[in-house]
Design an enzyme around this catalytic site. Structure first.
Site, short mmCIF file in Angstrom:
data_model
loop_
_atom_site.label_atom_id
_atom_site.label_comp_id
_atom_site.label_asym_id
_atom_site.label_seq_id
_atom_site.Cartn_x
_atom_site.Cartn_y
_atom_site.Cartn_z
N LYS A 138 0.70 -1.30 0.02
CA LYS A 138 -0.05 -0.06 -0.11
C LYS A 138 1.01 1.23 0.06
O LYS A 138 0.42 2.26 -0.73
CB LYS A 138 -0.76 -0.02 1.18
CG LYS A 138 -1.87 1.36 1.25
CD LYS A 138 -2.39 1.58 2.74
CE LYS A 138 -1.54 1.94 3.58
NZ LYS A 138 -2.33 2.92 4.76
N ASN A 139 1.88 1.44 0.81
CA ASN A 139 2.55 2.50 0.98
C ASN A 139 3.65 2.48 -0.26
O ASN A 139 4.31 3.87 -0.24
CB ASN A 139 3.59 2.40 2.24
CG ASN A 139 2.55 2.61 3.47
OD1 ASN A 139 1.52 3.08 3.35
ND2 ASN A 139 3.20 2.18 4.73
N ARG B 226 -4.20 10.18 4.37
CA ARG B 226 -2.76 11.08 4.15
C ARG B 226 -2.22 11.06 3.02
O ARG B 226 -1.51 12.23 2.84
CB ARG B 226 -1.92 10.21 5.44
CG ARG B 226 -0.74 11.05 6.04
CD ARG B 226 -0.29 10.79 7.14
NE ARG B 226 0.77 11.71 7.55
CZ ARG B 226 0.58 12.83 7.72
NH1 ARG B 226 -0.73 13.34 7.97
NH2 ARG B 226 1.56 13.79 8.13
N CYS C 156 -4.30 7.35 10.10
CA CYS C 156 -4.31 7.01 11.40
C CYS C 156 -3.89 8.27 12.56
O CYS C 156 -3.01 8.99 12.09
CB CYS C 156 -3.28 5.96 11.74
SG CYS C 156 -3.80 4.36 10.76
N LEU D 184 8.21 19.44 6.82
CA LEU D 184 9.27 18.91 6.18
C LEU D 184 8.94 19.15 4.51
O LEU D 184 9.73 19.29 3.72
CB LEU D 184 9.78 17.61 6.54
CG LEU D 184 10.52 17.71 7.96
CD1 LEU D 184 10.92 16.22 8.28
CD2 LEU D 184 11.43 18.63 8.09
N VAL E 110 9.58 6.51 16.92
CA VAL E 110 9.20 7.06 15.73
C VAL E 110 7.78 7.82 15.79
O VAL E 110 7.78 9.16 15.55
CB VAL E 110 8.72 6.05 14.52
CG1 VAL E 110 8.14 6.56 13.22
CG2 VAL E 110 10.34 5.03 14.54
#
EC number: 2.5.1.7
Length: 415
Positions: free
Chosen positions: A22-23, A92, A116, A125, A326
Site C-alpha cells: 500500500k505504501n 494521508r 491514522c 518538512l 518514531v
C-alpha cells in the site's frame, strides 16, 4: 462499520499470499500524473485508501480504471489541480498530489490529510522542501496551496528522515530545472520502488536506498508499466501470526531483504525462519524467548510492526522491553490488550511486557496497526474475541479474514 469475531487457539498451517505494498502503491499511483501518457500499475491492493485515492484523481479529471489489482491511469484528461477536500481528509497520502502537480502544473491545493491518529504528523518538512525548490506555500484553515512559475533544483536537508517528505520532494524535483540533492533522506523500500517507476518513466534519480538522493530534473516523463513490490508490513504481520499459533506457514510473495530486522528478532525468540526465493517459511517454537525491540526508521525495526510483535512478546518467557522512537501515540493498542489480560506497563515511550495468558474480549481498533495487533491477539487468546472499528484494518490489509481463514484461523466478519 463491521467487526471481526475470532475464536483463538487454532494452529496456523499452509500458505498465505501477501498483496502489493500500500505504501508504495499510493505515491506511485499519484506519480502517474507526472507523465504525458498513460501508465499501467500491477499488484495494486484493493484497499479503502487506494480506492479513495483513485476517486480523488478521477474527480480531478484523470482517467482511472481499477480492476483485478491493476490500476490504469490516463493523465492526459486531468482538468483540476485541487483535490476534493472531503476525500483528501480521509487519506494521508493525498499530500503527494502537491509534489506531483507543483512539478507538472505549477500549482496545487489540497486539505490537510487524514489517516491514522497515532500522533503529531505535520507536513512541515514537505513544505520546507517545496520552498527550497522555489515554490510559494500558503497554509490557511487546513488548506495547503503551493505555486511556482518554475521549480529549480536545490540542496535540501531533512531534519528527520521522513518517508512522506522524501517522496514528495523527489516527486516535485523530477521536473524541476537542474539538480536536487535530498540529504538525510528516508531509505524505505517503498521509496526505492517509486524511484524505479519514475526512472522507467524517464526521470534521472541516483542514490535511492541511501540517505543522499540526487535528482536531475527533466522536461517530460512518459507513462510506464510497473509492478508494485510486496507489502513488507502485511508480510511481517502474517509472520508474527504464524509465530504465535504453533504455526508452520509459508508467507508467499515476500522480499526477505525488506524484513531483516523482524527476521533477526524472530530468530532471537527461537522461531525457525527459512528464506526462500518467493517467500519466507515460519515455524513456531513452543517456548519463545523474551527480547527487546526498539523502533527506528528503515532499516531499523518498523514502527508499523511494533504493536503486532508486542502481542507475540506476551507469549514469551521472561520480560521484554519495547521502545517506540518514531511516533508518540503508538501505544494506543495497549489498553485494549490489557482488556484481554496482557501484562504491559507503559512508561513514556517504553513498554514492559510480561508473559500473559490472553482471553477473548470485546476490543476496539484505534488505528490500522493496532487493529492488526488485536486480530493477532484474538488468534492466540482463549475463547472468542470481538474486534470493532475494523474500517481501520481494511485501510491497510487486503482480504485479511479470507487469508487468515485459509491457513486455519477461525475468523469471520459480521455487520
Amino acid at each position: 462499520m463491521g467487526k471481526f469475531l475470532i475464536k483463538g487457539g487454532n494452529p496456523l498451517k499452509g500458505k498465505i499470499k501477501v498483496s502489493g505494498a500500500k505504501n508504495a502503491a499510493l505515491p506511485i499511483i499519484t506519480a502517474a500524473l507526472l507523465a504525458d501518457t498513460p501508465s499501467k500499475l500491477i499488484d495494486i491492493p484493493h484497499l479503502r485508501d487506494v480506492t479513495n485515492l483513485c476517486n480523488i484523481l478521477e474527480k480531478m479529471g484523470a482517467g482511472v480504471e481499477f480492476e483485478n489489482n491493476i490500476v490504469s491511469i490516463d493523465p492526459t484528461t486531468l482538468t483540476e489541480a485541487e483535490a476534493d477536500p472531503e476525500l483528501a481528509r480521509k487519506l494521508r497520502a493525498s499530500y503527494y498530489i502537491l509534489g506531483v502537480l507543483l512539478a507538472k502544473e505549477g500549482w496545487a491545493r489540497t486539505s490537510l490529510p487524514g489517516g491514522c491518529n497515532i500522533g503529531n504528523r505535520p507536513i512541515d518538512l514537505h513544505l520546507k522542501g517545496f520552498k527550497a525548490l522555489g515554490a510559494d506555500v500558503k497554509l490557511d484553515h487546513g488548506i495547503v496551496e503551493v505555486k511556482a512559475n518554475k521549480l529549480k533544483g536545490a540542496r535540501i536537508y531533512l531534519d528527520y528522515p521522513s518517508v512522506g517528505a522524501t517522496i514528495n520532494i523527489m516527486l516535485a524535483a523530477t521536473r524541476a530545472e537542474g539538480k536536487t540533492v535530498i540529504e538525510n533522506a528516508a531509505r524505505e523500500p517503498e521509496i526505492v520502488d517509486l524511484a524505479n517507476y519514475l526512472t522507467v518513466m524517464g526521470a534521472k534519480i541516483k542514490g535511492v536506498g541511501t540517505d543522499i538522493i540526487k535528482i536531475e530534473g527533466v522536461d517530460s516523463l512518459k507513462g510506464a508499466e510497473h509492478r508494485i513490490i510486496p507489502d513488507r508490513i502485511e508480510a511481517g504481520t502474517y509472520m508474527i501470526a504464524a509465530a504465535l499459533n504453533k504455526g508452520d506457514v509459508f508467507v508467499d510473495n515476500v522480499l526477505a531483504e525488506h524484513l531483516k530486522s523482524l527476521i533477526a528478532k524472530l530468530k532471537e525468540m527461537g522461531i525457525q525462519i527459512k528464506e526462500e526465493i518467493s517467500g519466507i517459511k515460519v515455524v513456531s517454537n513452543d517456548k519463545l524467548k523474551a527480547v527487546d525491540v526498539k523502533t527506528l526508521p528503515y532499516p531499523g525495526f518498523p514502527t508499523d510492526l511494533q504493536s503486532q510483535i508486542m502481542v507475540l512478546l506476551t507469549q514469551a518467557e521472561g520480560t521484554s522491553l519495547v521502545i517506540e522512537t518514531v511516533w508518540e501515540n503508538r501505544f494506543m493498542h495497549v489498553d485494549e490488550l490489557k482488556r484481554m489480560g496482557a501484562d504491559i506497563k507503559i512508561d513514556g515511550h517504553s513498554a514492559l511486557i510480561k508473559p500473559s495468558q490472553l482471553t477473548g474480549a470485546e476490543v476496539t481498533a484505534t488505528d490500522l496497526r493496532a487493529g492488526a495487533a488485536l486480530i493477532l491477539a484474538g488468534l492466540v487468546a482463549e475463547g472468542e474475541t470481538e474486534v470493532r472499528n475494523i474500517n481501520h484494518v481494511e485501510r491497510g490489509y487486503e482480504d485479511i479474514e479470507e487469508k487468515l481463514s485459509g491457513i486455519g484461523a477461525d475468523i469471520r466478519k459480521v455487520k
